[in-house]
Write an enzyme that holds these catalytic residues in place. Structure first.
Site, PDB file in Angstrom:
ATOM      1  N   THR A  42    -168.437  17.779 -31.654  1.00  0.00           N
ATOM      2  CA  THR A  42    -168.839  17.277 -32.970  1.00  0.00           C
ATOM      3  C   THR A  42    -167.956  17.841 -34.074  1.00  0.00           C
ATOM      4  OG1 THR A  42    -171.106  17.082 -32.216  1.00  0.00           O
ATOM      5  CG2 THR A  42    -170.772  17.132 -34.584  1.00  0.00           C
ATOM      6  N   CYS A  43    -167.703  19.141 -34.038  1.00  0.00           N
ATOM      7  CA  CYS A  43    -166.986  19.777 -35.146  1.00  0.00           C
ATOM      8  C   CYS A  43    -165.624  19.134 -35.371  1.00  0.00           C
ATOM      9  CB  CYS A  43    -166.832  21.270 -34.867  1.00  0.00           C
ATOM     10  SG  CYS A  43    -165.824  22.089 -36.103  1.00  0.00           S
ATOM     11  N   CYS A  48    -167.372  18.858 -38.861  1.00  0.00           N
ATOM     12  CA  CYS A  48    -166.764  19.775 -39.844  1.00  0.00           C
ATOM     13  C   CYS A  48    -165.348  19.379 -40.260  1.00  0.00           C
ATOM     14  CB  CYS A  48    -166.684  21.190 -39.265  1.00  0.00           C
ATOM     15  SG  CYS A  48    -168.029  21.664 -38.204  1.00  0.00           S
ATOM     16  N   LYS A  51    -164.925  15.844 -41.954  1.00  0.00           N
ATOM     17  CA  LYS A  51    -165.733  15.953 -43.185  1.00  0.00           C
ATOM     18  C   LYS A  51    -164.987  16.746 -44.249  1.00  0.00           C
ATOM     19  CE  LYS A  51    -167.784  19.380 -43.910  1.00  0.00           C
ATOM     20  NZ  LYS A  51    -169.024  19.898 -43.420  1.00  0.00           N
ATOM     21  N   ALA A 115    -171.205  14.332 -16.610  1.00  0.00           N
ATOM     22  CA  ALA A 115    -171.671  15.117 -15.461  1.00  0.00           C
ATOM     23  C   ALA A 115    -173.179  15.314 -15.569  1.00  0.00           C
ATOM     24  CB  ALA A 115    -170.972  16.461 -15.448  1.00  0.00           C
ATOM     25  N   TYR A 178    -177.724  19.389 -45.042  1.00  0.00           N
ATOM     26  CA  TYR A 178    -176.270  19.604 -45.095  1.00  0.00           C
ATOM     27  C   TYR A 178    -175.510  18.284 -45.230  1.00  0.00           C
ATOM     28  CZ  TYR A 178    -176.442  24.460 -43.344  1.00  0.00           C
ATOM     29  OH  TYR A 178    -176.647  25.798 -43.194  1.00  0.00           O
ATOM     30  N   GLU A 182    -173.448  16.736 -48.474  1.00  0.00           N
ATOM     31  CA  GLU A 182    -171.985  16.689 -48.391  1.00  0.00           C
ATOM     32  C   GLU A 182    -171.482  15.252 -48.595  1.00  0.00           C
ATOM     33  OE1 GLU A 182    -171.153  18.757 -44.700  1.00  0.00           O
ATOM     34  OE2 GLU A 182    -171.309  20.700 -45.701  1.00  0.00           O
ATOM     35  N   ASP A 304    -175.350  24.125 -29.938  1.00  0.00           N
ATOM     36  CA  ASP A 304    -176.449  23.347 -30.535  1.00  0.00           C
ATOM     37  C   ASP A 304    -177.510  22.934 -29.525  1.00  0.00           C
ATOM     38  OD1 ASP A 304    -175.050  23.561 -32.859  1.00  0.00           O
ATOM     39  OD2 ASP A 304    -174.640  21.425 -33.108  1.00  0.00           O
ATOM     40  N   THR A 312    -170.853  25.774 -35.901  1.00  0.00           N
ATOM     41  CA  THR A 312    -169.713  25.889 -34.985  1.00  0.00           C
ATOM     42  C   THR A 312    -169.341  27.339 -34.651  1.00  0.00           C
ATOM     43  OG1 THR A 312    -168.827  23.791 -35.723  1.00  0.00           O
ATOM     44  CG2 THR A 312    -167.250  25.319 -34.738  1.00  0.00           C
ATOM     45  N   HIS A 437    -158.928  40.206 -61.977  1.00  0.00           N
ATOM     46  CA  HIS A 437    -159.047  39.377 -63.169  1.00  0.00           C
ATOM     47  C   HIS A 437    -157.800  38.537 -63.408  1.00  0.00           C
ATOM     48  CE1 HIS A 437    -160.684  38.338 -67.065  1.00  0.00           C
ATOM     49  NE2 HIS A 437    -159.507  38.608 -67.597  1.00  0.00           N
ATOM     50  N   GLU A 442    -164.582  37.749 -59.386  1.00  0.00           N
ATOM     51  CA  GLU A 442    -164.808  39.041 -60.037  1.00  0.00           C
ATOM     52  C   GLU A 442    -166.252  39.176 -60.539  1.00  0.00           C
ATOM     53  OE1 GLU A 442    -162.823  39.833 -63.844  1.00  0.00           O
ATOM     54  OE2 GLU A 442    -162.446  37.688 -64.057  1.00  0.00           O
TER      55      GLU A 442
END
Ligand code: NDP
Length: 448
Positions: A42-43, A48, A51, A115, A178, A182, A304, A312, A437, A442
Site C-alpha cells: 500500500t505505502c 504514502c 499521496k 498464496a 487521515y 489529506e 496492518d 508503514t 533563528h 525555534e
C-alpha cells in the site's frame, strides 16, 4: 538439509513483508515471498508515496500565488491532472523496481501469485503449486472499508484515486481521518469543490483537540465544506455519470467522485488461516504476541494485518524485529511508545506522545505551553493562516510527554523533536537549547 522447501515463506510484499524477507535472507534463510498484486504494498503503490507526491503537486497552487508577493511575475497557471498523475505513477513504477531489485539481490524468490495457507507449514499458490516452509509470515496488510450505504458501488477508495481520468470538479469525501483530510487538501488545491462528510462531530480522533480544531478552522476558511453528524442515505448515479449523495437530513450534494476514506480492515479473508489454527480478534486482525507470533507456533504476522498501529515505519520495524528474532538469534520486540505520526493535510499536522487530555488522565496535573503564530512566510504572502505548536509537560517531573503541531513543514520539524520526547527530556532541556533563528522550529525552545 531442511525438510521444507523454504525456511521462510512470506505472504505479501509490502513494507513489512519485504523488510522481513530481506533481513531473514541476510541472516542466511532461504526465503520466498508471494505477492498477488505489486511489490511495495500500500505505502509504495497506492498510499504514502504517491499521496505525498500529490501533496507536493497540490502545494504549488498556493506557492505560485504567494510567489507574486515575493516579486515573481507569475502568469495565470493552469493545472494538468494527467501530467501529474502519469509522472507520479511512473515514479511508483521506479520504486517498485527498486523493491524488486532488493529482493533479487538478497536471493529472495519472488512469486507473483496469490498464496493461501493450507496448514502450519504449507501454502498453496494460485497456480496450484504447493510449497512448504519452516516458518510462514503473513504480511498482507489492510484493505479500505466501505460503509453499507445504497449506491456505495459508485464510490471509489484510495486504491482508485491515483488513477482518475480527470480531476473531479466536485468531490465528496466520506470520513474524517487521515486519508479524508489529506485528499481534501489535495483536491481543494487542484481546484475541486470539496465536501467532507463525517458521521460524527470530530475530525482525526486521537490527535490533540486544539490542533484538530485549528485544521478544521483553516480548512473551512480555505473553502472546504463540511457535513458533520451526517447520515448518508444513498448515492445515486445520474444519466450523465455524475453522482448525487443524499442524506437523512439536509440537502443532497452533487459530485463527480465520491471517495470513501472510512478506515481500513486487516486483509485476512480467504487466507486459509483457520487451517493452521491462527486466531483473529473481533475486528478480524491476526492476534500476535510481542514477538509477532500467532496462535500457531510456526506462523507469524506483521504490519496492518495485525492492526496494532497502521503505519508503514511500524510495519517495517515489526518485520525487521521478526526476522532478527527468528532467523538472527536476536529476540527483539517493537517499542510502541512515542511513535510520531503526521497527517499531510493542508497545512500538515504532526504529533508524538500524549495529547493534553490523555496526559491529564495519566498524570493528573500537566503544564501546557503553546505558541500560536503566523509563520513569517505567510505574513509576507498575505496569508492569514496561523501555526500552532503545543507542548504537554508532566507537572511533577517536568518531562515533555507530548508535542503537537500544525503548520508548514510540521512533520519535518516534529520528526527531530520526537527524539527528545522519546528520550524523556524535560521542558528545561528544550529551554536550554539555543534557538535557531529565524525558523518556525525555534518556537519549540521558546515556549512560555
Ligand atoms: P481513519 O481511521 O484515519 O479514519 C476513518 C474515518 O472514517 C473516521 O473519521 C471515522 O469516523 C470514519 N468512519 C469509519 N467508519 C465509518 C462508517 N461506517 N461510516 C462513516 N464514516 C466512518 O482511516 P483512513 O481510512 O483515513 O486511513 C486508514 C489508516 O491508514 C489510518 O488509520 C492510518 O493508520 C493509515 N494512514 C496513515 C497516513 C499517514 O500516516 N499520514 C495517511 C493515510 C492513512 P469516526 O471518527 O467516527 O470513527
Amino acid at each position: 538439509m531442511s525438510d521444507y522447501d523454504f525456511d521462510l515463506f512470506v505472504i505479501g510484499a509490502g513494507s513489512g513483508g519485504v523488510r522481513a524477507s530481506r533481513v531473514a535472507a541476510a541472516h542466511g534463510a532461504k526465503v520466498a515471498v508471494a505477492e498477488e498484486y505489486r511489490v511495495g504494498g500500500t505505502c509504495v503503490i497506492r498510499g504514502c508515496v504517491p499521496k505525498k507526491l500529490l501533496i507536493y503537486g497540490a502545494h504549488f497552487a498556493e506557492d505560485l500565488k504567494d510567489a507574486r508577493r515575493f516579486g515573481w511575475n507569475v502568469p495565470d497557471c493552469g493545472f494538468e491532472w494527467t501530467t501529474l498523475r502519469d509522472n507520479v505513477l511512473a515514479d511508483v513504477d521506479r520504486l517498485e523496481g527498486l523493491y524488486k531489485n532488493t529482493l533479487n539481490s538478497h536471493k529472495v524468490e519472488l512469486i507473483s501469485e496469490r498464496a493461501t495457507i493450507t496448514g502450519p507449514h504449507s501454502v498453496k499458490l494460485a497456480s496450484g503449486r504447493e510449497v512448504t516452509a519452516k516458518v510462514i509470515l503473513v504480511a498482507t496488510g489492510a484493505w479500505p472499508l466501505i460503509p453499507e450505504v445504497e449506491g456505495a458501488e459508485y464510490g471509489i477508495t484510495s486504491n482508485e484515486v491515483f488513477h482518475l481520468d480527470e480531476c473531479p470538479k466536485r468531490i465528496v469525501i466520506v470520513g474524517g481521518g487521515y486519508i479524508a483530510n489529506e485528499f481534501a487538501g489535495i483536491f481543494h488545491q487542484f481546484g475541486s469543490h470539496v465536501t467532507m462528510v463525517n458521521r460524527g462531530s470530530t475530525l482525526l480522533r486521537g490527535y490533540d483537540e486544539q490542533i484538530r480544531d485549528r485544521l478544521l478552522q483553516i480548512s473551512m476558511t480555505k473553502g472546504i465544506n463540511f457535513r458533520f453528524n451526517a447520515k448518508m442515505e444513498r448515492i445515486e448515479k445520474n444519466e450523465d455519470g455524475t453522482l448525487c449523495v443524499r442524506f437523512k437530513d439536509g440537502d443532497p450534494v452533487a459530485a463527480d467522485i465520491v471517495l470513501f476514506a472510512t478506515g481500513r480492515a486487516p486483509l485476512t479473508n480467504g487466507l486459509g488461516l483457520e487451517t493452521a489454527g491462527v486466531e483473529l480478534d473481533e475486528k478480524g486482525a491476526i492476534k500476535v504476541d510481542e514477538y509477532n507470533r500467532t496462535s500457531c507456533e510456526s506462523i507469524y504476522a506483521v504490519g496492518d494485518v495485525t492492526d496494532r498501529l497502521q503505519l508503514t515505519p511500524v510495519a517495517i520495524r515489526e518485520g525487521h524485529a521478526f526476522a532478527d528474532t527468528v532467523f538472527g538469534d536476536n529476540p527483539r520486540t517493537v517499542d510502541y511508545a512515542c511513535v510520531p505520526s503526521a497527517v499531510f493535510s493542508h497545512p500538515p499536522l504532526a504529533g508524538v506522545g500524549l495529547t493534553e487530555a490523555q496526559a491529564k488522565n495519566k498524570y493528573g496535573t500537566v503544564k501546557v505551553y503553546t505558541s500560536d503564530f503566523r509563520p513569517m512566510k505567510n505574513v509576507l504572502a498575505g496569508r492569514e493562516e496561523r501555526a500552532l505548536y503545543k507542548m504537554v509537560v508532566d507537572a511533577t517531573t517536568n518531562r515533555v510527554v507530548g508535542l503537537h503541531m500544525i503548520g508548514p513543514d510540521a512533520p519535518e520539524i516534529l520528526q527531530a523533536a520526537a527524539i527528545a520526547v522519546k528520550a524523556g527530556l524535560t521542558k528545561q532541556d528544550f529551554d536550554d537549547t539555543v534557538a535557531l533563528h529565524p525558523s518556525m522550529a525555534e518556537e519549540l525552545v521558546l515556549l512560555k
